[in-house]
Design a protein around this motif. Structure first.
Motif, PDB file in Angstrom:
ATOM      1  N   GLU A   1     -29.763-105.878  37.474  1.00 28.96           N
ATOM      2  CA  GLU A   1     -30.141-107.002  36.783  1.00 28.96           C
ATOM      3  C   GLU A   1     -30.074-106.844  35.275  1.00 28.96           C
ATOM      4  OE1 GLU A   1     -33.745-108.468  38.546  1.00 28.96           O
ATOM      5  OE2 GLU A   1     -33.005-108.997  40.710  1.00 28.96           O
ATOM      6  N   ARG A   2     -30.540-105.550  34.893  1.00 33.40           N
ATOM      7  CA  ARG A   2     -30.555-105.618  33.288  1.00 33.40           C
ATOM      8  C   ARG A   2     -29.059-104.969  33.029  1.00 33.40           C
ATOM      9  NH1 ARG A   2     -35.252-104.478  35.445  1.00 33.40           N
ATOM     10  NH2 ARG A   2     -37.022-105.027  34.595  1.00 33.40           N
ATOM     11  N   ALA A   3     -28.048-104.712  33.625  1.00 33.41           N
ATOM     12  CA  ALA A   3     -26.921-104.374  33.436  1.00 33.41           C
ATOM     13  C   ALA A   3     -26.863-102.954  33.008  1.00 33.41           C
ATOM     14  CB  ALA A   3     -26.199-105.229  32.479  1.00 33.41           C
ATOM     15  N   ILE A   4     -27.736-101.991  33.616  1.00 29.93           N
ATOM     16  CA  ILE A   4     -27.789-100.755  33.546  1.00 29.93           C
ATOM     17  C   ILE A   4     -27.038 -99.985  34.581  1.00 29.93           C
ATOM     18  CG2 ILE A   4     -29.514 -98.750  32.935  1.00 29.93           C
ATOM     19  CD1 ILE A   4     -31.549-100.726  32.194  1.00 29.93           C
ATOM     20  N   PRO A   5     -26.156 -99.097  34.274  1.00 27.78           N
ATOM     21  CA  PRO A   5     -25.448 -98.253  35.328  1.00 27.78           C
ATOM     22  C   PRO A   5     -26.424 -97.404  36.090  1.00 27.78           C
ATOM     23  CG  PRO A   5     -24.259 -98.240  33.312  1.00 27.78           C
ATOM     24  CD  PRO A   5     -25.453 -98.881  32.970  1.00 27.78           C
ATOM     25  N   ALA A   6     -26.284 -97.484  37.422  1.00 26.32           N
ATOM     26  CA  ALA A   6     -27.446 -96.612  38.210  1.00 26.32           C
ATOM     27  C   ALA A   6     -26.763 -96.331  39.370  1.00 26.32           C
ATOM     28  CB  ALA A   6     -28.809 -97.632  38.534  1.00 26.32           C
ATOM     29  N   LEU A   7     -27.284 -95.238  39.993  1.00 26.91           N
ATOM     30  CA  LEU A   7     -26.752 -94.634  41.222  1.00 26.91           C
ATOM     31  C   LEU A   7     -27.842 -94.627  42.268  1.00 26.91           C
ATOM     32  CD1 LEU A   7     -25.006 -91.730  39.744  1.00 26.91           C
ATOM     33  CD2 LEU A   7     -23.782 -93.715  40.265  1.00 26.91           C
ATOM     34  N   TYR A   8     -27.180 -95.071  43.700  1.00 27.13           N
ATOM     35  CA  TYR A   8     -27.964 -94.674  44.635  1.00 27.13           C
ATOM     36  C   TYR A   8     -27.817 -93.337  45.112  1.00 27.13           C
ATOM     37  CZ  TYR A   8     -28.212 -99.742  45.738  1.00 27.13           C
ATOM     38  OH  TYR A   8     -28.790-101.156  46.092  1.00 27.13           O
ATOM     39  N   PHE A   9     -28.974 -92.553  45.780  1.00 28.72           N
ATOM     40  CA  PHE A   9     -28.724 -91.271  46.132  1.00 28.72           C
ATOM     41  C   PHE A   9     -28.268 -91.382  47.460  1.00 28.72           C
ATOM     42  CE2 PHE A   9     -30.013 -87.088  48.245  1.00 28.72           C
ATOM     43  CZ  PHE A   9     -29.702 -86.408  47.119  1.00 28.72           C
ATOM     44  N   THR A  10     -26.727 -91.354  47.648  1.00 27.76           N
ATOM     45  CA  THR A  10     -26.050 -91.623  48.856  1.00 27.76           C
ATOM     46  C   THR A  10     -25.042 -90.353  48.977  1.00 27.76           C
ATOM     47  OG1 THR A  10     -24.462 -93.130  48.079  1.00 27.76           O
ATOM     48  CG2 THR A  10     -26.407 -94.155  48.968  1.00 27.76           C
ATOM     49  N   ASN A  11     -23.911 -90.753  49.720  1.00 29.66           N
ATOM     50  CA  ASN A  11     -23.041 -89.892  50.056  1.00 29.66           C
ATOM     51  C   ASN A  11     -22.381 -89.586  48.633  1.00 29.66           C
ATOM     52  OD1 ASN A  11     -23.476 -89.692  52.468  1.00 29.66           O
ATOM     53  ND2 ASN A  11     -21.650 -90.852  52.990  1.00 29.66           N
ATOM     54  N   LEU A  12     -22.363 -90.324  47.662  1.00 32.03           N
ATOM     55  CA  LEU A  12     -21.859 -90.114  46.199  1.00 32.03           C
ATOM     56  C   LEU A  12     -22.437 -89.009  45.565  1.00 32.03           C
ATOM     57  CD1 LEU A  12     -19.605 -91.522  44.471  1.00 32.03           C
ATOM     58  CD2 LEU A  12     -21.741 -92.828  43.461  1.00 32.03           C
ATOM     59  N   ILE A  13     -23.898 -88.883  45.730  1.00 32.95           N
ATOM     60  CA  ILE A  13     -24.334 -87.872  45.174  1.00 32.95           C
ATOM     61  C   ILE A  13     -24.878 -86.599  46.207  1.00 32.95           C
ATOM     62  CG2 ILE A  13     -26.526 -87.016  44.021  1.00 32.95           C
ATOM     63  CD1 ILE A  13     -26.534 -89.771  42.575  1.00 32.95           C
ATOM     64  N   SER A  14     -25.356 -86.924  47.430  1.00 32.50           N
ATOM     65  CA  SER A  14     -26.066 -86.106  48.291  1.00 32.50           C
ATOM     66  C   SER A  14     -25.033 -85.193  48.941  1.00 32.50           C
ATOM     67  CB  SER A  14     -26.663 -86.848  49.416  1.00 32.50           C
ATOM     68  OG  SER A  14     -25.772 -87.736  50.291  1.00 32.50           O
ATOM     69  N   ALA A  15     -23.526 -85.412  48.850  1.00 32.34           N
ATOM     70  CA  ALA A  15     -22.667 -84.658  49.466  1.00 32.34           C
ATOM     71  C   ALA A  15     -22.093 -83.701  48.606  1.00 32.34           C
ATOM     72  CB  ALA A  15     -21.458 -85.451  50.121  1.00 32.34           C
ATOM     73  N   ARG A  16     -22.676 -83.719  47.308  1.00 28.36           N
ATOM     74  CA  ARG A  16     -21.945 -82.795  46.422  1.00 28.36           C
ATOM     75  C   ARG A  16     -22.939 -81.563  46.117  1.00 28.36           C
ATOM     76  NH1 ARG A  16     -18.195 -85.128  43.119  1.00 28.36           N
ATOM     77  NH2 ARG A  16     -18.124 -87.569  43.582  1.00 28.36           N
ATOM     78  N   PRO A  17     -22.398 -80.458  45.908  1.00 31.96           N
ATOM     79  CA  PRO A  17     -23.138 -79.195  45.547  1.00 31.96           C
ATOM     80  C   PRO A  17     -24.055 -79.428  44.423  1.00 31.96           C
ATOM     81  CG  PRO A  17     -21.037 -78.739  44.915  1.00 31.96           C
ATOM     82  CD  PRO A  17     -21.064 -80.183  45.472  1.00 31.96           C
ATOM     83  N   LEU A  18     -25.499 -79.429  44.501  1.00 35.30           N
ATOM     84  CA  LEU A  18     -26.215 -79.655  43.102  1.00 35.30           C
ATOM     85  C   LEU A  18     -26.654 -78.554  42.548  1.00 35.30           C
ATOM     86  CD1 LEU A  18     -28.322 -82.620  44.883  1.00 35.30           C
ATOM     87  CD2 LEU A  18     -26.418 -82.911  43.443  1.00 35.30           C
ATOM     88  N   MET A  19     -26.483 -77.364  43.029  1.00 34.89           N
ATOM     89  CA  MET A  19     -27.024 -76.367  42.243  1.00 34.89           C
ATOM     90  C   MET A  19     -25.799 -75.285  41.682  1.00 34.89           C
ATOM     91  SD  MET A  19     -29.994 -76.231  42.721  1.00 34.89           S
ATOM     92  CE  MET A  19     -31.235 -76.536  43.795  1.00 34.89           C
ATOM     93  N   GLY A  20     -26.256 -74.615  40.602  1.00 35.55           N
ATOM     94  CA  GLY A  20     -25.127 -73.590  39.695  1.00 35.55           C
ATOM     95  C   GLY A  20     -24.197 -74.520  39.154  1.00 35.55           C
TER      96      GLY A  20
ATOM     97  N   LYS B   1     -20.445 -99.229  31.737  1.00 34.57           N
ATOM     98  CA  LYS B   1     -21.425-100.041  31.245  1.00 34.57           C
ATOM     99  C   LYS B   1     -20.771-101.397  30.621  1.00 34.57           C
ATOM    100  CE  LYS B   1     -25.163-100.963  28.774  1.00 34.57           C
ATOM    101  NZ  LYS B   1     -25.501-102.209  29.374  1.00 34.57           N
ATOM    102  N   ALA B   2     -19.508-101.314  30.361  1.00 37.02           N
ATOM    103  CA  ALA B   2     -18.776-102.514  29.833  1.00 37.02           C
ATOM    104  C   ALA B   2     -18.498-103.552  30.953  1.00 37.02           C
ATOM    105  CB  ALA B   2     -17.465-102.259  29.167  1.00 37.02           C
ATOM    106  N   ARG B   3     -18.121-103.077  32.220  1.00 43.06           N
ATOM    107  CA  ARG B   3     -18.046-103.828  33.305  1.00 43.06           C
ATOM    108  C   ARG B   3     -19.268-104.348  33.628  1.00 43.06           C
ATOM    109  NH1 ARG B   3     -16.870-100.659  38.339  1.00 43.06           N
ATOM    110  NH2 ARG B   3     -18.226-101.694  39.398  1.00 43.06           N
ATOM    111  N   PHE B   4     -20.564-103.624  33.560  1.00 46.19           N
ATOM    112  CA  PHE B   4     -21.713-104.357  33.954  1.00 46.19           C
ATOM    113  C   PHE B   4     -22.137-105.334  32.978  1.00 46.19           C
ATOM    114  CE2 PHE B   4     -22.419-100.535  36.771  1.00 46.19           C
ATOM    115  CZ  PHE B   4     -23.608-100.945  37.507  1.00 46.19           C
TER     116      PHE B   4
END
Length: 99
Positions: free
Chosen positions: A6-25, A43-46
């Motif tokens: 609603e504020r046109a701020i890019p944000a991400l759900y913690f879904t496969n987009l993030i959770s399927a990636r290695p997060l360490m190292g 941001k421009a698209r938002f």
């Protein structure tokens, strides 16, 4: 997430987009940085979507309606009071319950 949209701020759900990636190292940091930078790059698209949809379906009228619903603050206030009363009664019953 919705508040960010609603504020046109890019944000991400913690879904496969993030959770399927290695997060360490180093690989994890680099992988996550790509996702975050891609979101920030949108941001421009938002901004253009927010400008296009400005004022449509916000607040009490959020959603898809054939006729825009009438705002009824007195009804909302009455239900808030009933919910507070029910929560208070539930708390007092729980305090009175034997352990």
């Amino acid at each position: 997430m919705q508040a960010a949209k609603e504020r046109a701020i890019p944000a991400l759900y913690f879904t496969n987009l993030i959770s399927a990636r290695p997060l360490m190292g180093p690989a994890g940091a680099g992988s996550l940085a790509q996702v975050v930078n891609a979101a920030l790059g949108n941001k421009a698209r938002f901004d253009s979507m927010r400008e296009f949809f400005e004022g449509v379906g916000t607040g009490h009228a959020a959603g898809v309606w054939e006729k825009v619903p009438r705002d009824r603050p007195e009804f909302r206030k009455k239900n808030a009071a009933l919910a507070a009363k029910a929560a208070k009664e539930k708390t007092s019953v729980a305090e009175d319950a034997p352990c």
